[in-house]
Design a protein around this motif. Structure first.
Motif, PDB file in Angstrom:
ATOM      1  N   ASP A  25       0.861  -1.188   0.000  1.00 61.07           N
ATOM      2  CA  ASP A  25       0.000   0.000   0.000  1.00 61.07           C
ATOM      3  C   ASP A  25       0.895   1.235   0.000  1.00 61.07           C
ATOM      4  O   ASP A  25       1.839   1.320   0.795  1.00 61.07           O
ATOM      5  CB  ASP A  25      -0.914   0.005   1.228  1.00 61.07           C
ATOM      6  CG  ASP A  25      -2.102   0.948   1.067  1.00 61.07           C
ATOM      7  OD1 ASP A  25      -1.883   2.111   0.659  1.00 61.07           O
ATOM      8  OD2 ASP A  25      -3.239   0.532   1.336  1.00 61.07           O
ATOM      9  N   ASP A  27      -0.110   4.285   0.662  1.00 60.43           N
ATOM     10  CA  ASP A  27      -0.574   5.262   1.650  1.00 60.43           C
ATOM     11  C   ASP A  27       0.060   4.905   2.993  1.00 60.43           C
ATOM     12  O   ASP A  27      -0.297   3.896   3.607  1.00 60.43           O
ATOM     13  CB  ASP A  27      -2.101   5.208   1.756  1.00 60.43           C
ATOM     14  CG  ASP A  27      -2.665   6.275   2.699  1.00 60.43           C
ATOM     15  OD1 ASP A  27      -1.996   6.617   3.693  1.00 60.43           O
ATOM     16  OD2 ASP A  27      -3.787   6.745   2.448  1.00 60.43           O
ATOM     17  N   ASP A  69      -3.130  -3.304  -2.110  1.00 60.12           N
ATOM     18  CA  ASP A  69      -3.913  -2.139  -2.517  1.00 60.12           C
ATOM     19  C   ASP A  69      -4.086  -2.152  -4.033  1.00 60.12           C
ATOM     20  O   ASP A  69      -3.173  -2.545  -4.774  1.00 60.12           O
ATOM     21  CB  ASP A  69      -3.202  -0.859  -2.082  1.00 60.12           C
ATOM     22  CG  ASP A  69      -4.043   0.388  -2.305  1.00 60.12           C
ATOM     23  OD1 ASP A  69      -5.279   0.291  -2.234  1.00 60.12           O
ATOM     24  OD2 ASP A  69      -3.459   1.462  -2.543  1.00 60.12           O
ATOM     25  N   LEU A  95      -7.299  -4.329  -1.289  1.00 63.31           N
ATOM     26  CA  LEU A  95      -7.810  -3.122  -0.654  1.00 63.31           C
ATOM     27  C   LEU A  95      -8.014  -2.073  -1.735  1.00 63.31           C
ATOM     28  O   LEU A  95      -7.144  -1.896  -2.596  1.00 63.31           O
ATOM     29  CB  LEU A  95      -6.806  -2.569   0.360  1.00 63.31           C
ATOM     30  CG  LEU A  95      -6.363  -3.458   1.513  1.00 63.31           C
ATOM     31  CD1 LEU A  95      -5.353  -2.697   2.366  1.00 63.31           C
ATOM     32  CD2 LEU A  95      -7.548  -3.891   2.355  1.00 63.31           C
ATOM     33  N   THR A  96      -9.142  -1.390  -1.702  1.00 64.84           N
ATOM     34  CA  THR A  96      -9.367  -0.344  -2.693  1.00 64.84           C
ATOM     35  C   THR A  96     -10.382   0.662  -2.205  1.00 64.84           C
ATOM     36  O   THR A  96     -11.248   0.329  -1.406  1.00 64.84           O
ATOM     37  CB  THR A  96      -9.845  -0.936  -4.029  1.00 64.84           C
ATOM     38  OG1 THR A  96     -10.059   0.131  -4.952  1.00 64.84           O
ATOM     39  CG2 THR A  96     -11.123  -1.721  -3.857  1.00 64.84           C
ATOM     40  N   LYS A 118     -12.101   0.539   1.129  1.00 64.89           N
ATOM     41  CA  LYS A 118     -11.772   1.614   2.065  1.00 64.89           C
ATOM     42  C   LYS A 118     -12.927   2.615   2.130  1.00 64.89           C
ATOM     43  O   LYS A 118     -13.576   2.866   1.110  1.00 64.89           O
ATOM     44  CB  LYS A 118     -10.513   2.344   1.599  1.00 64.89           C
ATOM     45  CG  LYS A 118      -9.266   1.486   1.536  1.00 64.89           C
ATOM     46  CD  LYS A 118      -8.088   2.297   0.991  1.00 64.89           C
ATOM     47  CE  LYS A 118      -6.829   1.459   0.871  1.00 64.89           C
ATOM     48  NZ  LYS A 118      -5.702   2.226   0.311  1.00 64.89           N
TER      49      LYS A 118
END
Length: 270
Positions: A25, A27, A69, A95-96, A118
């Motif tokens: 990820d 972030d 992600d 994850l998105t 998310k």
């Protein structure tokens, strides 16, 4: 994203990780929270921020599971997942921030086993990691009934080896598709709601029920002769799904004829 409170113990012996998880990820805030929760849950966690670094880590040390992600610099999560899956099966949770069904379907097509949109609860993510790994590791040694091969309508499934064959051809099933087919084959003729399937196959009492619908659709695409006219995995309108081998008249060439009135679409049963 929530702050990290004290997490409960993992239930494993001190110093013995529950598994190796690769978190991908870009972030830093999200990645820090995810890594913190997984670490507190007893996992050995490696974190990277882009696709090429993820593939490098994957090659150097095969993880037990990847939290991936979708939106990554240079190479998106779909391509990363494709390249990882080309080297063998590894459980992947995507994850998105994008939550539409087309993305979920594409994620499943590229080999993802679960899909978390998310913003999400990190505690829920840890529970999903637990469930995916538990299912992927299969039954404990000695659980003979759970490991016995299953056969139905041209399908042969070996839970111990995690292999599924239809008419002599091995099926390329994701971890969750395999679990879903196993569950159906163990309960022929029985109707299950999407809530029941999520609880029994996914291992939790929460989550987006459309995930079940998407997985059933993907599984039909691999086990049905004509997925638009499913013969094996039936939709029971307003209730859920049922595996009904009695409705599949198998011929020597492995094909069958849809019974009168069989559904022709994969509409949501709810």
């Amino acid at each position: 994203m929530e702050n990290i409170p004290d997490a409960p113990g993992s239930g494993t012996a001190p110093g013995v990780p529950r598994g190796h998880v690769l978190v991908v990820d870009d972030d830093p805030t999200v990645a820090e929270v995810v890594v913190g929760y997984l670490d507190r849950a007893g996992y050995d966690v490696r974190r990277v921020g882009d696709g090429p670094a993820a593939l490098e880590c994957f090659t150097a040390r095969r993880p037990d599971l990847v939290v991936l992600d979708l939106m990554l610099p240079g190479m998106d999560g779909f391509e990363v997942c494709r390249r990882m899956r080309a080297h063998g099966r590894v459980p992947v949770i995507m994850l998105t921030a994008r939550g539409d069904e087309d993305d979920r379907i594409l994620g499943l097509e590229t080999g993802a086993d679960d899909y978390v949109t998310k913003p999400f609860s990190p505690r829920e993510l840890v529970l999903r990691v637990d469930a995916v790994l538990r299912r992927g590791r299969g039954a404990a040694p000695g659980a003979d009934a759970a490991r016995a091969p299953l056969e139905c309508a041209g399908l042969r499934l070996d839970p111990a080896a995690r292999r599924a064959v239809r008419d002599g051809r091995e099926l390329a099933l994701t971890l969750r598709e395999f679990d879903l087919l196993t569950f159906f084959l163990r309960h022929p003729g029985q109707v299950f709601t999407r809530e029941e399937l999520m609880r029994e196959v996914w291992g939790w009492d929460f989550g987006d029920l459309s995930t079940v619908t998407v997985h059933v659709r993907r599984l039909r695409g691999k086990v049905e002769t004509d997925p638009a006219r499913p013969q094996l995995i039936q939709t029971v309108w307003g209730v859920g799904y049922r595996l009904d081998p009695a409705l599949v008249p198998v011929r020597p060439d492995g094909t069958g004829t849809a019974p009168p009135g069989a559904p022709t679409t994969d509409a949501d049963p709810s």
